[in-house]
Write a protein that holds these residues in place. Structure first.
Motif, mmCIF file in Angstrom:
data_model
loop_
_atom_site.group_PDB
_atom_site.id
_atom_site.type_symbol
_atom_site.label_atom_id
_atom_site.label_comp_id
_atom_site.label_asym_id
_atom_site.label_seq_id
_atom_site.Cartn_x
_atom_site.Cartn_y
_atom_site.Cartn_z
ATOM 1 N N ALA A 82 0.799 -1.226 0.000
ATOM 2 C CA ALA A 82 0.000 0.000 0.000
ATOM 3 C C ALA A 82 0.835 1.282 0.000
ATOM 4 C CB ALA A 82 -0.927 0.002 1.211
ATOM 5 N N VAL A 83 2.163 1.170 0.222
ATOM 6 C CA VAL A 83 3.001 2.367 0.346
ATOM 7 C C VAL A 83 4.171 2.251 -0.630
ATOM 8 C CG1 VAL A 83 4.415 3.747 1.927
ATOM 9 C CG2 VAL A 83 2.398 2.540 2.788
ATOM 10 N N PRO A 84 4.310 3.211 -1.549
ATOM 11 C CA PRO A 84 5.447 3.131 -2.475
ATOM 12 C C PRO A 84 6.762 3.460 -1.767
ATOM 13 C CG PRO A 84 4.221 5.161 -2.824
ATOM 14 C CD PRO A 84 3.462 4.365 -1.796
ATOM 15 N N GLY A 85 7.831 2.821 -2.180
ATOM 16 C CA GLY A 85 9.149 3.084 -1.605
ATOM 17 C C GLY A 85 9.406 2.268 -0.351
ATOM 18 N N TRP A 86 10.639 2.391 0.142
ATOM 19 C CA TRP A 86 11.067 1.650 1.318
ATOM 20 C C TRP A 86 10.646 2.357 2.598
ATOM 21 C CZ3 TRP A 86 12.862 -3.118 0.889
ATOM 22 C CH2 TRP A 86 13.527 -3.514 -0.277
ATOM 23 N N SER A 87 10.310 1.574 3.614
ATOM 24 C CA SER A 87 10.121 2.056 4.987
ATOM 25 C C SER A 87 11.288 1.500 5.791
ATOM 26 C CB SER A 87 8.811 1.522 5.574
ATOM 27 O OG SER A 87 7.715 1.981 4.832
ATOM 28 N N TYR A 88 11.886 2.331 6.635
ATOM 29 C CA TYR A 88 13.085 1.944 7.375
ATOM 30 C C TYR A 88 12.828 1.926 8.876
ATOM 31 C CZ TYR A 88 15.784 2.753 3.111
ATOM 32 O OH TYR A 88 16.283 2.690 1.838
ATOM 33 N N LEU A 89 13.502 1.006 9.542
ATOM 34 C CA LEU A 89 13.472 0.943 10.997
ATOM 35 C C LEU A 89 14.889 0.650 11.478
ATOM 36 C CD1 LEU A 89 11.750 0.869 13.607
ATOM 37 C CD2 LEU A 89 11.635 -1.595 13.315
ATOM 38 N N GLY A 90 15.434 1.536 12.308
ATOM 39 C CA GLY A 90 16.743 1.321 12.910
ATOM 40 C C GLY A 90 16.565 0.681 14.274
ATOM 41 N N ILE A 91 17.376 -0.307 14.583
ATOM 42 C CA ILE A 91 17.234 -1.063 15.826
ATOM 43 C C ILE A 91 18.588 -1.152 16.525
ATOM 44 C CG2 ILE A 91 16.587 -3.302 16.814
ATOM 45 C CD1 ILE A 91 14.860 -3.643 14.204
ATOM 46 N N ALA A 92 18.602 -0.912 17.833
ATOM 47 C CA ALA A 92 19.828 -1.009 18.628
ATOM 48 C C ALA A 92 19.731 -2.192 19.578
ATOM 49 C CB ALA A 92 20.053 0.276 19.426
ATOM 50 N N LEU A 93 20.860 -2.870 19.772
ATOM 51 C CA LEU A 93 20.938 -4.061 20.625
ATOM 52 C C LEU A 93 22.034 -3.904 21.668
ATOM 53 C CD1 LEU A 93 21.187 -6.738 17.806
ATOM 54 C CD2 LEU A 93 19.168 -6.303 19.173
ATOM 55 N N LYS A 94 21.772 -4.437 22.832
ATOM 56 C CA LYS A 94 22.807 -4.567 23.856
ATOM 57 C C LYS A 94 22.572 -5.920 24.516
ATOM 58 C CE LYS A 94 25.122 -2.299 27.611
ATOM 59 N NZ LYS A 94 25.336 -1.050 28.313
ATOM 60 N N ASN A 95 23.612 -6.717 24.616
ATOM 61 C CA ASN A 95 23.497 -8.063 25.181
ATOM 62 C C ASN A 95 22.427 -8.883 24.457
ATOM 63 O OD1 ASN A 95 25.481 -7.485 27.108
ATOM 64 N ND2 ASN A 95 23.955 -6.560 28.454
ATOM 65 N N ASP A 96 22.378 -8.745 23.136
ATOM 66 C CA ASP A 96 21.440 -9.485 22.280
ATOM 67 C C ASP A 96 19.979 -9.190 22.596
ATOM 68 O OD1 ASP A 96 23.465 -10.695 20.776
ATOM 69 O OD2 ASP A 96 23.699 -12.282 22.269
ATOM 70 N N ARG A 97 19.693 -8.028 23.132
ATOM 71 C CA ARG A 97 18.316 -7.609 23.409
ATOM 72 C C ARG A 97 18.078 -6.258 22.749
ATOM 73 N NH1 ARG A 97 16.101 -10.502 28.321
ATOM 74 N NH2 ARG A 97 14.251 -9.512 27.504
ATOM 75 N N ILE A 98 16.908 -6.075 22.167
ATOM 76 C CA ILE A 98 16.567 -4.796 21.557
ATOM 77 C C ILE A 98 16.369 -3.775 22.666
ATOM 78 C CG2 ILE A 98 14.825 -3.541 20.238
ATOM 79 C CD1 ILE A 98 14.381 -6.117 18.634
#
Length: 126
Positions: A82-98
């Motif tokens: 339904a949405v043209p183009g890419w949607s981005y999400l940046g994710i940070a981890l510490k000790n393998d946990r978001i």
């Protein structure tokens, strides 16, 4: 749908409000995302999104964002029907946990960041 995906993953702000490119040392620390990391994303999103809503999905390399704190980061980008183009999400981890996530994180647009197909997201089942 894009909002649902982005809000469901986690809460996060990767590294403050600066909009400067990532240092070369961060770009040089890239490593492909592990199978465990891919599945962790699927487990978080299962039941919150419809598997057929995406045309394409990709996950970036994992980079060492803050060496002193051992914080790693990666991005997920999706192309929705339904949405043209890419949607981005940046994710940070510490000790393998978001620990944090940022919708449309500017660092996810860095041309040095490598992306990989993320078929697990496309074929996710409930």
């Amino acid at each position: 749908m894009r909002t649902t995906v982005l809000l469901c993953t986690a809460v996060m702000t990767l590294a403050g409000c600066q909009k400067t490119p990532a240092p070369q040392s961060v770009a040089d620390s890239q490593r492909p995302p592990s199978s465990a990391l891919r599945h962790m994303n699927i487990d978080i999103l299962r039941g919150r999104i419809k598997a057929g809503d995406f045309l394409k999905a990709e996950i970036s390399s994992v980079v060492l964002l803050r060496p002193n704190e051992k914080i790693y980061a990666y991005c997920v980008r999706t192309m929705e029907r339904a949405v043209p183009g890419w949607s981005y999400l940046g994710i940070a981890l510490k000790n393998d946990r978001i620990i944090d996530s940022t919708e449309d994180d500017y660092r996810c647009h860095d041309k040095r960041l490598r992306y990989y197909n993320f078929p697990e997201l496309l074929t996710m089942t409930y």
